[in-house]
Design a protein around this motif. Structure first.
Motif, short mmCIF file in Angstrom:
data_model
loop_
_atom_site.label_atom_id
_atom_site.label_comp_id
_atom_site.label_asym_id
_atom_site.label_seq_id
_atom_site.Cartn_x
_atom_site.Cartn_y
_atom_site.Cartn_z
N GLY A 174 36.75 50.76 21.05
CA GLY A 174 37.17 51.52 22.22
C GLY A 174 38.24 52.54 21.88
O GLY A 174 38.22 53.68 22.36
N TRP A 175 39.18 52.14 21.02
CA TRP A 175 40.25 53.04 20.61
C TRP A 175 39.67 54.26 19.88
O TRP A 175 40.06 55.39 20.15
CB TRP A 175 41.24 52.30 19.70
CG TRP A 175 42.35 53.16 19.23
CD1 TRP A 175 43.52 53.41 19.89
CD2 TRP A 175 42.41 53.90 18.00
NE1 TRP A 175 44.30 54.26 19.14
CE2 TRP A 175 43.64 54.59 17.98
CE3 TRP A 175 41.53 54.05 16.93
CZ2 TRP A 175 44.02 55.41 16.92
CZ3 TRP A 175 41.92 54.87 15.89
CH2 TRP A 175 43.14 55.54 15.88
N ARG A 176 38.72 54.02 18.97
CA ARG A 176 38.09 55.13 18.25
C ARG A 176 37.37 56.09 19.20
O ARG A 176 37.45 57.30 19.06
CB ARG A 176 37.10 54.60 17.22
CG ARG A 176 37.75 54.03 16.00
CD ARG A 176 36.73 53.66 14.94
NE ARG A 176 37.33 52.75 14.00
CZ ARG A 176 37.17 51.43 14.02
NH1 ARG A 176 36.38 50.87 14.91
NH2 ARG A 176 37.78 50.67 13.15
N ALA A 196 38.30 44.40 26.50
CA ALA A 196 39.07 44.82 25.32
C ALA A 196 38.69 46.25 24.93
O ALA A 196 39.55 47.05 24.57
CB ALA A 196 38.81 43.86 24.16
N PHE A 197 37.40 46.57 24.99
CA PHE A 197 36.94 47.92 24.67
C PHE A 197 37.60 48.94 25.59
O PHE A 197 38.11 49.97 25.13
CB PHE A 197 35.41 48.01 24.80
CG PHE A 197 34.86 49.37 24.53
CD1 PHE A 197 34.49 49.73 23.25
CD2 PHE A 197 34.71 50.30 25.55
CE1 PHE A 197 33.98 51.00 22.98
CE2 PHE A 197 34.21 51.57 25.30
CZ PHE A 197 33.84 51.92 24.01
N MET A 198 37.61 48.66 26.89
CA MET A 198 38.19 49.60 27.85
C MET A 198 39.70 49.74 27.65
O MET A 198 40.24 50.84 27.77
CB MET A 198 37.89 49.15 29.29
CG MET A 198 36.43 49.29 29.66
SD MET A 198 35.74 50.95 29.42
CE MET A 198 36.68 51.89 30.60
N ARG A 199 40.39 48.65 27.31
CA ARG A 199 41.82 48.75 27.04
C ARG A 199 42.07 49.58 25.79
O ARG A 199 42.98 50.40 25.75
CB ARG A 199 42.43 47.37 26.88
CG ARG A 199 42.59 46.65 28.22
CD ARG A 199 43.24 45.31 28.10
NE ARG A 199 44.61 45.42 27.63
CZ ARG A 199 45.34 44.38 27.24
NH1 ARG A 199 44.84 43.17 27.28
NH2 ARG A 199 46.57 44.55 26.82
N ARG A 251 39.30 41.96 18.67
CA ARG A 251 40.03 43.05 18.02
C ARG A 251 39.08 44.19 17.65
O ARG A 251 39.39 45.36 17.83
CB ARG A 251 40.76 42.54 16.79
CG ARG A 251 41.60 43.59 16.10
CD ARG A 251 42.42 42.98 14.95
NE ARG A 251 43.16 43.99 14.25
CZ ARG A 251 44.32 44.49 14.63
NH1 ARG A 251 44.87 44.06 15.74
NH2 ARG A 251 44.94 45.41 13.93
N GLN A 252 37.89 43.84 17.17
CA GLN A 252 36.91 44.86 16.79
C GLN A 252 36.45 45.65 18.01
O GLN A 252 36.29 46.87 17.95
CB GLN A 252 35.71 44.22 16.09
CG GLN A 252 34.75 45.23 15.51
CD GLN A 252 35.42 46.14 14.48
OE1 GLN A 252 36.11 45.66 13.58
NE2 GLN A 252 35.24 47.42 14.60
#
Length: 71
Positions: free
Chosen positions: A43-45, A12-15, A37-38
């Motif tokens: 990862g998004w940040r 999820a972090f990599m996505r 989600r967190q």
């Protein structure tokens, strides 16, 4: 030899990182489970920060390799 499955939080972090580095909105997060989600948002940040620092395209390949090696 069997391959181990990647940790769902790492995945999820990599996505999320991929969405962030490409400048996509965090509202596009596909996860509803709070912990996953967190991880995606973290990862998004990170990806958005790298995007703002100019680490996109070939300039950011080394960064993506570092993130993959850490997990």
């Amino acid at each position: 030899m069997r391959r181990l499955k990647r940790d769902p939080l790492e995945k999820a972090f990599m996505r999320g990182y991929q969405y962030g580095i490409h400048g996509k909105s965090r509202d596009l997060c596909p996860f509803t489970l709070p912990s996953v989600r967190q991880a995606w948002l973290n990862g998004w940040r990170e990806g958005r920060g790298d995007n703002w620092d100019g680490l996109t395209g070939t300039a950011g390949i080394h960064r993506l390799n570092q993130l993959s090696a850490v997990g």
